[in-house]
Design a protein around this motif. Structure first.
Motif, PDB file in Angstrom:
ATOM      1  N   GLU A   1      45.727  16.408  30.849  1.00 54.87           N
ATOM      2  CA  GLU A   1      46.149  15.129  31.415  1.00 54.87           C
ATOM      3  C   GLU A   1      47.228  14.438  30.583  1.00 54.87           C
ATOM      4  OE1 GLU A   1      42.923  12.621  32.496  1.00 54.87           O
ATOM      5  OE2 GLU A   1      41.991  14.107  33.782  1.00 54.87           O
ATOM      6  N   GLY A   2      47.824  15.191  29.675  1.00 52.60           N
ATOM      7  CA  GLY A   2      49.038  14.743  29.016  1.00 52.60           C
ATOM      8  C   GLY A   2      48.893  13.670  27.959  1.00 52.60           C
ATOM      9  N   THR A   3      47.665  13.214  27.625  1.00 49.76           N
ATOM     10  CA  THR A   3      47.534  12.179  26.608  1.00 49.76           C
ATOM     11  C   THR A   3      46.755  12.711  25.417  1.00 49.76           C
ATOM     12  OG1 THR A   3      45.479  11.268  27.510  1.00 49.76           O
ATOM     13  CG2 THR A   3      47.546  10.416  28.402  1.00 49.76           C
ATOM     14  N   PHE A   4      47.150  12.281  24.245  1.00 47.29           N
ATOM     15  CA  PHE A   4      46.468  12.719  23.030  1.00 47.29           C
ATOM     16  C   PHE A   4      45.068  12.113  22.962  1.00 47.29           C
ATOM     17  CE2 PHE A   4      45.502  12.166  18.484  1.00 47.29           C
ATOM     18  CZ  PHE A   4      45.572  13.488  18.081  1.00 47.29           C
ATOM     19  N   ASP A   5      44.923  10.858  23.390  1.00 45.65           N
ATOM     20  CA  ASP A   5      43.607  10.218  23.377  1.00 45.65           C
ATOM     21  C   ASP A   5      42.612  10.967  24.247  1.00 45.65           C
ATOM     22  OD1 ASP A   5      44.384   8.290  21.613  1.00 45.65           O
ATOM     23  OD2 ASP A   5      44.843   6.778  23.131  1.00 45.65           O
ATOM     24  N   TYR A   6      43.073  11.446  25.394  1.00 48.34           N
ATOM     25  CA  TYR A   6      42.187  12.225  26.270  1.00 48.34           C
ATOM     26  C   TYR A   6      41.746  13.502  25.563  1.00 48.34           C
ATOM     27  CZ  TYR A   6      40.509  14.946  30.245  1.00 48.34           C
ATOM     28  OH  TYR A   6      39.734  15.704  31.096  1.00 48.34           O
ATOM     29  N   LEU A   7      42.667  14.144  24.874  1.00 51.34           N
ATOM     30  CA  LEU A   7      42.358  15.380  24.162  1.00 51.34           C
ATOM     31  C   LEU A   7      41.294  15.143  23.096  1.00 51.34           C
ATOM     32  CD1 LEU A   7      43.374  18.351  24.097  1.00 51.34           C
ATOM     33  CD2 LEU A   7      44.958  17.663  22.304  1.00 51.34           C
ATOM     34  N   VAL A   8      41.394  14.019  22.397  1.00 52.36           N
ATOM     35  CA  VAL A   8      40.439  13.697  21.329  1.00 52.36           C
ATOM     36  C   VAL A   8      39.093  13.283  21.906  1.00 52.36           C
ATOM     37  CG1 VAL A   8      39.935  12.054  19.478  1.00 52.36           C
ATOM     38  CG2 VAL A   8      42.203  13.080  19.640  1.00 52.36           C
ATOM     39  N   GLU A   9      39.104  12.357  22.861  1.00 52.65           N
ATOM     40  CA  GLU A   9      37.861  11.771  23.361  1.00 52.65           C
ATOM     41  C   GLU A   9      37.087  12.694  24.292  1.00 52.65           C
ATOM     42  OE1 GLU A   9      37.794   7.609  24.571  1.00 52.65           O
ATOM     43  OE2 GLU A   9      39.894   7.471  23.952  1.00 52.65           O
ATOM     44  N   LYS A  10      37.767  13.341  25.221  1.00 52.73           N
ATOM     45  CA  LYS A  10      37.080  14.079  26.280  1.00 52.73           C
ATOM     46  C   LYS A  10      36.911  15.569  25.997  1.00 52.73           C
ATOM     47  CE  LYS A  10      36.783  10.362  28.733  1.00 52.73           C
ATOM     48  NZ  LYS A  10      35.464   9.686  28.886  1.00 52.73           N
ATOM     49  N   ARG A  11      37.803  16.119  25.200  1.00 53.89           N
ATOM     50  CA  ARG A  11      37.684  17.554  24.912  1.00 53.89           C
ATOM     51  C   ARG A  11      37.160  17.790  23.491  1.00 53.89           C
ATOM     52  NH1 ARG A  11      39.470  21.369  27.878  1.00 53.89           N
ATOM     53  NH2 ARG A  11      40.176  22.670  26.152  1.00 53.89           N
ATOM     54  N   GLY A  12      37.667  17.085  22.511  1.00 55.49           N
ATOM     55  CA  GLY A  12      37.114  17.159  21.166  1.00 55.49           C
ATOM     56  C   GLY A  12      37.497  18.378  20.366  1.00 55.49           C
ATOM     57  N   MET A  13      38.124  19.363  20.993  1.00 59.10           N
ATOM     58  CA  MET A  13      38.600  20.565  20.291  1.00 59.10           C
ATOM     59  C   MET A  13      39.793  21.131  21.046  1.00 59.10           C
ATOM     60  SD  MET A  13      35.963  23.690  21.257  1.00 59.10           S
ATOM     61  CE  MET A  13      34.471  22.856  20.780  1.00 59.10           C
ATOM     62  N   GLY A  14      40.586  21.949  20.369  1.00 65.03           N
ATOM     63  CA  GLY A  14      41.793  22.501  20.957  1.00 65.03           C
ATOM     64  C   GLY A  14      41.531  23.578  22.000  1.00 65.03           C
ATOM     65  N   TYR A  15      42.574  23.893  22.747  1.00 61.67           N
ATOM     66  CA  TYR A  15      42.504  24.894  23.820  1.00 61.67           C
ATOM     67  C   TYR A  15      42.090  26.258  23.267  1.00 61.67           C
ATOM     68  CZ  TYR A  15      44.122  27.812  27.737  1.00 61.67           C
ATOM     69  OH  TYR A  15      44.196  28.712  28.758  1.00 61.67           O
TER      70      TYR A  15
END
Length: 565
Positions: free
Chosen positions: A365-379
């Protein structure tokens, strides 16, 4: 009486001055390294480029910095390297050193196979040198030679351009195994950065593949150079061989204070001066995204802008990562013919093409905050965990893999917690073995096992004490999923698992922190009041946040160390 007038043709194997040697062929792009080592005492000073007249040649000289949009050339009048405006589609877009001119197609010297006219004699009847006839003959000969030379050069230049354009359009020229400039994959961009700048920063959140990319560069690209890994600040104090590739890995972590980050950066800057500035070697630096984003002012120098950001992967990157893990786990795709032979050589798990494409197209979803909050780890870590869930139950795999793509932390924590809650004693022992591995920092030999920690853990989990042999069996059971073993050293196949399991076991038994290494606690444990605000959501579930009073109950060390920071 006759007199002989001798004229000599241009010899392109000689130098126009003591530094620059003209050549009668194109520069050796396919054998750049071999040629540099042969012609220059220091291969890093080798240049092959045009002079101001468009003639190719080589020299050994200290490189100069060239601005983006320009190309280096040798000025035969000033007898030094200079720059000119670049024309073409593949011009450099960043500052680079002149010795890397071969990496940019539009800057490459396009030498021509110039023909050398042989020496010849023009014999005429003797005439007075000051007579009009003599002067006319001399002027006529010189003018004729000049016109012929111009015509030959123009013709050769035209033929050369046609021949070069044909070569470039068909296959391009070899670039010392360096990918073309339009290759946007992280691995290829890191290669180009190390070629041109000798320094690259690999950044990303936990589990994004920073260490994996650094290892791949060392194993596949630096075959002739040794990689020196620095993972401890104390390693900076050791006398190092600067003529190497230095990998500075995991020196920064999310719980560091600004002063600690600045102190670490000062050590890196000193190493940069000895290695990169003095052209003794190269440096690969890995830094967590949160530190770079949190302390932008600390990393203001231009060299720290030379970044490979694994939080923003291209489609080609995601496809490479997914293909790597499916092959590593010997998975089949739904176009494979599944017979007895393929079943014996591969996993029985099939990844459907629709799922494969969906995982590649997945976007955070293109946002760094989403990556941190909702996924918590890299692809990279999420795909690795997904592909490790090889099972004979295809429906179970499809369900788990789909969930891992969307919310990897939630499903990883659920799977790890289930191991503790099961009544199956074998699974409980596997949970204890994995917990011991996490509490030892994610890597250890059985000979280095903290037996006091093991006894305490088994007591708290109400598991009967066993001999060391039960750990080997438990690790072997988990090799297909979580554990990797090499020469008796056990570690996690996906390092980020250690961080989340550490949090889970400490939630269950906080008193186990008393047995952990202090450096591990500094990286994973923090006062609630000092916990960084940018660590949130699923990302925060890999850290232990405790109240000050709770820490005092565990060990007096926490109060001193954390208050000081």
């Amino acid at each position: 009486m006759t007199t002989s007038l001798k004229l000599s043709g241009l010899d392109h194997s000689t130098t126009t001055n003591p530094m620059f040697t003209l050549i009668n062929t194109t520069c050796p792009y396919a054998k750049w390294v071999q040629t540099a080592r042969k012609l220059c005492p220091d291969p890093n000073k080798y240049h092959c480029l045009n002079d101001e007249f468009g003639r190719p040649g080589w020299l050994c000289a200290d490189p100069i910095w060239v601005e983006g949009g320009r190309c280096p050339e040798f000025n035969t009048i000033a007898k030094k390297l200079d720059t000119v405006s670049c024309e073409g589609e593949n011009c450099p877009d960043t500052v680079f050193q002149s010795s890397f001119v071969h990496l940019y197609l539009s800057c490459r010297g396009e030498g021509v196979e110039k023909t050398t006219s042989s020496n010849f004699d023009l014999t005429t009847e003797a005439v007075p040198l000051d007579s009009p006839a003599s002067i006319g003959i001399t002027v006529g000969i010189i003018a004729g030679v000049v016109l012929i030379a111009i015509a030959v050069v123009a013709l050769c230049h035209l033929l050369r351009r046609r021949r070069q354009n044909k070569k470039d359009s068909e296959a391009g020229l070899a670039m010392l195994a360096t990918p073309e400039p339009n290759d946007g994959r992280s691995y290829s961009r890191a290669q180009r950065a190390l070629r041109t700048e000798r320094f690259v920063v690999i950044t990303g959140i936990q589990g994004s593949g920073k260490t994996f990319l650094a290892k791949r560069l060392c194993n596949e690209w630096f075959q002739e150079e040794k990689c020196i890994w620095i993972t401890d600040p104390q390693h900076f104090q050791i006398l190092l061989d600067f003529n190497s590739v230095f990998v500075l890995d995991d020196l920064f972590h999310e719980l560091q204070s600004e002063d600690q980050v600045r102190e670490m950066k000062a050590n890196i800057d000193k190493l940069y001066e000895n290695v990169v500035v003095k052209r003794n070697g190269k440096i690969i630096l890995t830094v967590t995204s949160l530190i770079l984003r949190r302390l932008v002012s600390v990393f203001e120098e231009r060299k720290y802008k030379n970044i490979i950001d694994l939080d923003e992967l291209s489609k080609e990157d995601r496809e490479d990562i997914l293909q790597f893990h499916t092959k590593l786990n010997k998975m089949l795709d739904d176009t494979s013919k599944i017979d007895d032979t393929s079943k014996s050589q591969n996993s029985s798990t099939v990844i459907r093409d629709t799922d494969f494409q969906r995982m590649i197209e997945y976007n955070s979803e293109g946002t760094f905050d989403y990556l941190v909050e909702k996924r918590g780890m890299g692809y990279s870590a999420a795909m690795a965990l997904c592909c490790m869930f090889n099972t004979d139950n295809q429906k179970e795999f499809d369900a788990k893999c789909g969930r891992y793509v969307k919310s990897p932390v939630a499903w990883l924590r659920q799977d790890l917690k289930e191991m503790f809650n099961e009544n199956n004693i074998e699974r409980k022992r596997e949970a204890i073995a994995l917990s011991l591995l996490a509490l030892h920092g994610g890597q250890f030999k059985l000979s280095d096992l903290n037996t006091a920690l093991m006894d305490k853990l088994m007591e708290l989990e109400n598991v009967k004490h066993e001999e060391e042999g039960f750990l080997i069996q438990a690790f072997n059971n988990q090799k297909r999923k979580y554990v990797y073993e090499n020469d008796g050293v056990y570690s996690f196949q996906v390092p980020v698992v250690m961080k989340f399991l550490f949090r889970i076991i400490c939630e269950r038994h906080t008193e186990l922190l008393e047995f952990c290494e202090k450096d591990l606690c500094k990286r994973r444990v923090c006062f609630s009041s000092l916990f960084p605000t940018d660590i949130k959501g699923d990302y925060a579930k890999s850290f232990v946040s405790l109240s000050y009073m709770k820490m005092l109950e565990i060990d007096d060390w926490f109060s001193k160390e954390n208050l000081a920071s």
